[in-house]
Design a protein around this motif. Structure first.
Motif, PDB file in Angstrom:
ATOM      1  N   PRO A 103       0.840  -1.197   0.000  1.00 25.05           N
ATOM      2  CA  PRO A 103       0.000   0.000   0.000  1.00 25.05           C
ATOM      3  C   PRO A 103       0.875   1.246   0.000  1.00 25.05           C
ATOM      4  O   PRO A 103       2.055   1.191   0.318  1.00 25.05           O
ATOM      5  N   GLN A 104       0.238   2.332  -0.350  1.00 24.59           N
ATOM      6  CA  GLN A 104       0.929   3.608  -0.266  1.00 24.59           C
ATOM      7  C   GLN A 104       1.130   3.895   1.229  1.00 24.59           C
ATOM      8  O   GLN A 104       0.201   3.721   2.023  1.00 24.59           O
ATOM      9  N   THR A 136       1.601   5.742   4.856  1.00 23.58           N
ATOM     10  CA  THR A 136       1.072   6.953   5.489  1.00 23.58           C
ATOM     11  C   THR A 136       2.234   7.910   5.757  1.00 23.58           C
ATOM     12  O   THR A 136       3.402   7.549   5.577  1.00 23.58           O
ATOM     13  N   GLN A 187       4.614   6.513   8.365  1.00 26.45           N
ATOM     14  CA  GLN A 187       5.375   5.396   7.802  1.00 26.45           C
ATOM     15  C   GLN A 187       6.433   5.903   6.818  1.00 26.45           C
ATOM     16  O   GLN A 187       7.556   5.393   6.798  1.00 26.45           O
ATOM     17  N   THR A 209       0.646  -1.587  18.514  1.00 24.87           N
ATOM     18  CA  THR A 209       0.089  -2.593  17.611  1.00 24.87           C
ATOM     19  C   THR A 209      -0.828  -1.894  16.622  1.00 24.87           C
ATOM     20  O   THR A 209      -1.655  -1.088  17.018  1.00 24.87           O
ATOM     21  N   SER A 211       0.293   0.081  14.190  1.00 23.50           N
ATOM     22  CA  SER A 211       0.818   1.373  13.729  1.00 23.50           C
ATOM     23  C   SER A 211       1.505   1.235  12.376  1.00 23.50           C
ATOM     24  O   SER A 211       2.021   2.194  11.834  1.00 23.50           O
ATOM     25  N   THR A 216       4.632  -3.805  10.426  1.00 27.63           N
ATOM     26  CA  THR A 216       4.807  -4.952   9.523  1.00 27.63           C
ATOM     27  C   THR A 216       4.896  -4.499   8.064  1.00 27.63           C
ATOM     28  O   THR A 216       5.660  -5.055   7.281  1.00 27.63           O
ATOM     29  N   GLU A 217       4.140  -3.470   7.713  1.00 25.32           N
ATOM     30  CA  GLU A 217       4.247  -2.942   6.344  1.00 25.32           C
ATOM     31  C   GLU A 217       5.668  -2.477   6.061  1.00 25.32           C
ATOM     32  O   GLU A 217       6.162  -2.625   4.944  1.00 25.32           O
ATOM     33  N   ARG A 276       0.997 -12.752   5.443  1.00 28.63           N
ATOM     34  CA  ARG A 276       1.314 -11.511   4.722  1.00 28.63           C
ATOM     35  C   ARG A 276       2.626 -11.640   3.964  1.00 28.63           C
ATOM     36  O   ARG A 276       2.757 -11.181   2.838  1.00 28.63           O
ATOM     37  N   ILE A 304      -2.656   2.917  12.811  1.00 28.73           N
ATOM     38  CA  ILE A 304      -3.325   2.921  11.505  1.00 28.73           C
ATOM     39  C   ILE A 304      -4.524   2.030  11.667  1.00 28.73           C
ATOM     40  O   ILE A 304      -5.603   2.247  11.202  1.00 28.73           O
ATOM     41  N   LEU A 305      -4.239   1.016  12.429  1.00 27.95           N
ATOM     42  CA  LEU A 305      -5.198  -0.022  12.739  1.00 27.95           C
ATOM     43  C   LEU A 305      -5.601  -0.895  11.589  1.00 27.95           C
ATOM     44  O   LEU A 305      -5.567  -2.090  11.684  1.00 27.95           O
ATOM     45  N   ALA A 306      -5.999  -0.370  10.469  1.00 25.05           N
ATOM     46  CA  ALA A 306      -6.425  -1.313   9.450  1.00 25.05           C
ATOM     47  C   ALA A 306      -6.430  -0.728   8.069  1.00 25.05           C
ATOM     48  O   ALA A 306      -6.535   0.477   7.872  1.00 25.05           O
ATOM     49  N   THR A 356      -5.990   3.575   4.426  1.00 27.70           N
ATOM     50  CA  THR A 356      -6.163   3.132   5.797  1.00 27.70           C
ATOM     51  C   THR A 356      -7.517   3.550   6.358  1.00 27.70           C
ATOM     52  O   THR A 356      -8.166   4.454   5.845  1.00 27.70           O
ATOM     53  N   LYS A 413       0.646 -11.154  18.200  1.00 25.91           N
ATOM     54  CA  LYS A 413       0.319  -9.895  17.562  1.00 25.91           C
ATOM     55  C   LYS A 413      -0.647 -10.106  16.410  1.00 25.91           C
ATOM     56  O   LYS A 413      -0.785 -11.200  15.893  1.00 25.91           O
TER      57      LYS A 413
HETATM   58  P1  ADP Z   1       1.823  -3.402  13.194  1.00 22.83           P
HETATM   59  O1  ADP Z   1       2.810  -4.347  12.579  1.00 22.83           O
HETATM   60  O2  ADP Z   1       2.460  -2.196  13.792  1.00 22.83           O
HETATM   61  O3  ADP Z   1       0.873  -4.072  14.132  1.00 22.83           O
HETATM   62  P2  ADP Z   1       0.560  -3.435  10.594  1.00 22.83           P
HETATM   63  O4  ADP Z   1       1.620  -3.207   9.590  1.00 22.83           O
HETATM   64  O5  ADP Z   1       0.079  -4.824  10.782  1.00 22.83           O
HETATM   65  O6  ADP Z   1       0.945  -2.808  12.008  1.00 22.83           O
HETATM   66  O7  ADP Z   1      -0.664  -2.501  10.204  1.00 22.83           O
HETATM   67  C1  ADP Z   1      -1.930  -2.587  10.822  1.00 22.83           C
HETATM   68  C2  ADP Z   1      -3.014  -2.721   9.781  1.00 22.83           C
HETATM   69  O8  ADP Z   1      -3.010  -1.585   8.937  1.00 22.83           O
HETATM   70  C3  ADP Z   1      -2.858  -3.917   8.880  1.00 22.83           C
HETATM   71  O9  ADP Z   1      -4.140  -4.417   8.617  1.00 22.83           O
HETATM   72  C4  ADP Z   1      -2.256  -3.339   7.623  1.00 22.83           C
HETATM   73  O10 ADP Z   1      -2.629  -4.086   6.493  1.00 22.83           O
HETATM   74  C5  ADP Z   1      -2.818  -1.948   7.575  1.00 22.83           C
HETATM   75  N1  ADP Z   1      -1.889  -1.000   6.983  1.00 22.83           N
HETATM   76  C6  ADP Z   1      -0.612  -0.740   7.396  1.00 22.83           C
HETATM   77  N2  ADP Z   1      -0.059   0.216   6.630  1.00 22.83           N
HETATM   78  C7  ADP Z   1      -1.005   0.568   5.719  1.00 22.83           C
HETATM   79  C8  ADP Z   1      -1.044   1.523   4.660  1.00 22.83           C
HETATM   80  N3  ADP Z   1      -0.010   2.318   4.395  1.00 22.83           N
HETATM   81  N4  ADP Z   1      -2.180   1.604   3.925  1.00 22.83           N
HETATM   82  C9  ADP Z   1      -3.235   0.796   4.199  1.00 22.83           C
HETATM   83  N5  ADP Z   1      -3.277  -0.097   5.185  1.00 22.83           N
HETATM   84  C10 ADP Z   1      -2.168  -0.229   5.950  1.00 22.83           C
END
Ligand code: ADP
Length: 838
Positions: free
Chosen positions: A277-278, A280, A283, A312, A314, A317-318, A350, A468-470, A495, A661
């Motif tokens: 994804p693009q 934020t 990020q 968690t 935020s 993982t992306e 993922r 970001i949550l989701a 997001t 997580k």
């Molecule tokens: P963390 O590893 O800090 O818990 P994640 O990377 O899992 O965070 O991100 C949380 C949620 O937000 C996941 O569902 C992920 O797919 C989504 N997400 C993360 N970054 C983006 C983004 N840039 N655009 C859209 N969704 C995102």
């Protein structure tokens, strides 16, 4: 003159290395890191070549007997890492090397037999069996011993082969068999055209035949899905058949893709974004710094570890995924460490969907054969992205460009059960340094020692302050499943913004005063009722560590402590007494509270079974599931319980360790912590930190869908900083206060610790050995290390383990490991930087 080599033999408890010579036939074949068989006393043992030596330390060296594989078993960076670990953890080198070899490697080797073509063979001079073997080799070419076995069933042919070998007719060498298994792959279907183009197809489909309607149905169905679909699902949902899919494929409207799958109890329940994804704004800011480090490292510069600190959800993982992509593009490889594979199915998935065909998964439930196969495939470079628990760190991943340690605070990274007793994160940092890789450590709740390195030490510190949550599509999917319209605030880009769950802290002392003696407060009780009424789900959390162990006053919350070092005293049922596990102080259980005079001074403790029973009485119609050490003993139990809960076969999950997580359970709208204080009063310098971490992680479990969510923390100590900081999701407040205590009490990061433990079935012997060791150490301290302080000997907190009595001695100072370096303590467990003092 033959070449001489230094060999580390693979035997526990052997710390020394030995010199051997190479027989002629091995000259030129043996390399540093090669796995060999050497004579050792009367045995033949496995060993690894550490290097070549000019002059052996003994006059008469013995020969290396066999080379087990042409390719070295250990890469140069692995050898260097093993040596670093042996030094750092005061462990025998062989045990460190042992971590890097798949179990049973030696037994796996086979012998390859080939005919020496240039030898003139006089068939007439051969015995009948010799003739058979030669003929077989002439017909079939080179054969492995196992293949010869198959041809010459029930014949003892090995002695005969030796004769042929001595006569120069055949030659033999050891080989390792090829790996047998690949990752599990399935075929899935994807739309091969942009969804917007679908309606246009109606034009040529004007003759409305049923076939066309069906096929159009498939395309529309695919256009509305967020991921790839299994053919079976498409048949069910659209009424199409195999012929339809084939026809659509032939006209390039859909395509089949082979994707790697991982057993995932939440599959089809969660949305796994498959594209990058693009990012934020937060990020992007973090990414610039990470990308700069990766560029430095690819350019050959040494880089410092990066701590990625963010709650968690935020978006950490992306960023890992992006970092992996970057190093892969540069032709390097990656290792991703996660606390426990079976608890992190979504994270694994993922990686699998972002890097199809490139990901290897190491986990504890692999069979020996599967482990060996993975090891071989990694060594061949076939699995450039390797995910696993701490053992993945020891796979032969050459050309390593990146190590990620997710949830870097987690205790599962520390090996505490067997030698070598190592700290996973420290080892990962060393591994990155030795192989010139970037290391990325991520956590919402780093250990204070790690955070200290990041803010005061040399590590790079990157903050991801917002949730970001989701992904918006994930929320859309949840909403669709829940049959709701979408009340979601859109965040940046793709997001969705759900905000943090509301946390309320319930003071259990007031509950008592109000006449409520139940383990459920009125607030938690009402909240559960509400969840059940709405058909949603709840998680009730119980911290298992340290339950039923200390004595406190149920009226005022007073905890009985040691007068000398202020640690909570531990209750021992056997003698109905209290004991300090730091200094050995003992006393009786007080009858009245020394603080308020109350008479309800009790031991603390409730088990998951008790909670289940109470729930059953209070909510007889609710279904509950227990997820604890007992119910997860069987293979695959995690998957079963999690799967069953996510398919709504139960309303309430009572658990001790579902803190993994990224568990995205959208129907969970309530998380209740039965007693937040449990664990807080354990006599361990990391007890407060662990409680804070656990509470913060648990609080992050609620409210991950458009349904929202809340958290109820029950406690007798609402004023405790670990509890109030966790309730506010405030890491900084916790860190500041914790550092004050660590400094005052002289614990890491302000000092370093070494823990020495002795176990014996005989209580008197255990105590006696501990006392004698303490005398020796104390003399040594006076002599060489006066700045080191000795604590103990005392019985350990868990004073008996599998029938053995445990005693320990703690050394504390600027570098207490140093004075032990030249010594050996064969019967002792010696832990440098212990992560627990229990
Ligand atoms: P963390 O590893 O800090 O818990 P994640 O990377 O899992 O965070 O991100 C949380 C949620 O937000 C996941 O569902 C992920 O797919 C989504 N997400 C993360 N970054 C983006 C983004 N840039 N655009 C859209 N969704 C995102």
């Amino acid at each position: 003159m033959p070449s001489f080599v230094e060999v580390a033999v693979n035997l526990p408890q052997i710390s020394e290395t030995y010199h051997y010579h190479l027989p002629d036939e091995l000259e030129g074949h043996v390399q540093v890191g090669s796995l060999v068989i050497v004579p050792f006393g009367h045995q033949r043992v496995q060993g690894v070549i550490l290097g070549f030596v000019q002059i052996p330390e003994v006059a008469q060296t013995r020969p290396v007997e066999e080379l087990l594989d042409e390719k070295p078993a250990l890469t140069p960076s692995q050898l260097a890492l093993a040596q670093w670990m042996a030094e750092e953890t005061l462990s025998p080198l062989g045990t460190c090397i042992g971590l890097m070899l798949p179990p049973g490697l030696g037994q796996r080797t086979d012998t390859l037999v080939s005919l020496n073509r240039d030898e003139e063979i006089d068939q007439n001079a051969l015995a009948p069996l010799e003739k058979r073997i030669v003929r077989l080799l002439q017909q079939r070419g080179d054969l492995r011993a196992r293949q010869i076995d198959a041809h010459l069933r029930h014949v003892t042919w090995r002695g005969t082969l030796k004769k042929l070998s001595r006569a120069g007719i055949v030659s033999t060498r050891s080989v390792l068999p090829e790996p047998r298994v690949g990752p599990k792959m399935v075929r899935k279907v994807a739309l091969a055209i942009p969804p917007d183009n679908i309606p246009l197809l109606e034009v040529p489909l004007s003759r409305v035949e049923r076939v066309h309607v069906r096929r159009l149905g498939v395309l529309t169905f695919l256009a509305n899905q967020s991921g790839l679909m299994k053919p079976g699902e498409i048949y069910i949902q659209t009424g199409a058949n195999y012929g339809d899919l084939k026809a659509l494929e032939a006209t390039n409207l859909i395509e089949y893709r082979r994707v790697q799958v991982w057993r995932d109890p939440l599959a089809d329940r969660t949305f796994i974004p498959k594209d990058f994804p693009q990012l934020t704004r937060d990020q992007t800011h973090a990414w610039h710094q990470i990308a700069a480090r990766i560029a430095d490292s690819l350019g050959g510069q040494a880089t410092q570890p990066i701590l990625l600190h963010g709650v968690t959800g935020s978006g950490k993982t992306e960023l890992y995924l992006r970092a992996v992509k970057t190093v892969l593009e540069a032709g390097r490889r990656a290792i991703i460490l996660v606390p426990e594979i079976s608890l992190t199915p979504q994270t694994v998935q993922r990686f699998l969907s972002r890097f199809p065909g490139k990901v290897g998964v190491v986990h504890s439930q692999l069979s020996e054969g599967e482990r060996y196969d993975t090891w071989r495939r990694v060594r061949r470079g076939e699995l450039p992205v390797l995910i696993g628990p701490r053992s993945a760190l020891f796979m032969p991943q050459e050309n390593l460009g990146l190590i990620v340690v997710d949830e870097c605070h987690h205790d599962s990274y520390d090996q505490q059960e067997s030698q070598p007793y190592y700290r996973g994160v420290k080892t990962a940092v060393a591994s990155a340094r030795l192989s010139g890789a970037v290391i990325l450590l991520g956590s919402a709740t780093p250990r204070v020692t790690q955070y200290y390195q990041a803010v005061h030490g040399s590590w790079t510190h990157i903050e991801l302050p917002r949730r970001i949550l989701a992904h918006r599509d994930a929320i859309a999917l949840h909403a669709q499943r829940l049959g709701m319209s979408l009340p979601v605030k859109a965040g940046e880009g793709q997001t969705a913004d759900l905000g943090l769950p509301e946390v309320s802290v319930v003071d259990m002392r007031q509950e008592l005063q109000a006449g409520n003696r139940s383990i459920l407060s009125r607030e938690l009780h009402a909240a559960i009722e509400e969840v059940l009424e709405r058909g949603q789900q709840a998680i009730l959390f119980l911290n298992r560590r340290g339950s039923a162990t200390y004595i406190f006053c149920r009226d005022c919350g007073y905890v009985v402590r040691c007068p000398r070092d202020d640690k909570p005293l531990t209750y021992h049922r056997s003698e109905n007494g209290l004991l300090c596990h730091t200094c050995g102080y003992r006393r009786q259980v007080p009858v009245t509270c020394p603080q308020c005079g109350g008479r309800r001074i009790r031991q603390l403790g409730t088990g998951t079974e008790k909670v289940e029973q109470v729930l059953h009485e209070l909510f007889p119609r609710a279904k509950s599931l227990r997820w604890d050490a007992e119910t997860t003993r069987k293979k695959g139990a995690h998957q079963r319980i999690l799967g069953s809960f996510s398919h709504q076969e139960a309303d309430i999950l009572i658990g001790t360790q579902m803190l993994a997580k990224g568990l995205d359970l959208p129907l969970v709208t309530l998380v209740g912590v039965i007693l937040a204080d449990i664990g807080l009063n354990l006599p361990d310098f990391r007890a407060t930190e662990r409680t804070f971490q656990v509470l913060t992680q648990v609080a992050g479990r609620a409210g991950r869908s458009p349904l929202g969510g809340r958290v109820v923390l029950q406690t007798y100590m609402p004023g405790h900083y670990a509890i109030s900081a966790a309730a506010r999701h405030d890491f900084n407040a916790f860190y500041q206060q914790e550092m004050v205590y660590r400094r005052d009490l002289g614990y890491p990061p302000f000092t370093c610790l070494v823990r020495l433990e002795y176990r014996h079935y005989d209580a008197a012997k255990a105590e006696d050995s501990a006392r004698r060791m303490a005398e020796q150490l104390s003399a040594l301290i006076d002599e060489v290390s006066p700045q080191t302080e000795m604590i103990g000997p005392v019985p350990c907190f868990f004073s008996r383990l599998s029938g053995q009595y445990r005693w320990q001695i703690i050394l504390r100072g600027p570098n207490p490991a140093d004075m032990l370096r030249a010594l050996r303590f064969p019967d002792w467990i010696v832990e440098v930087d212990p992560s627990s003092l229990l």
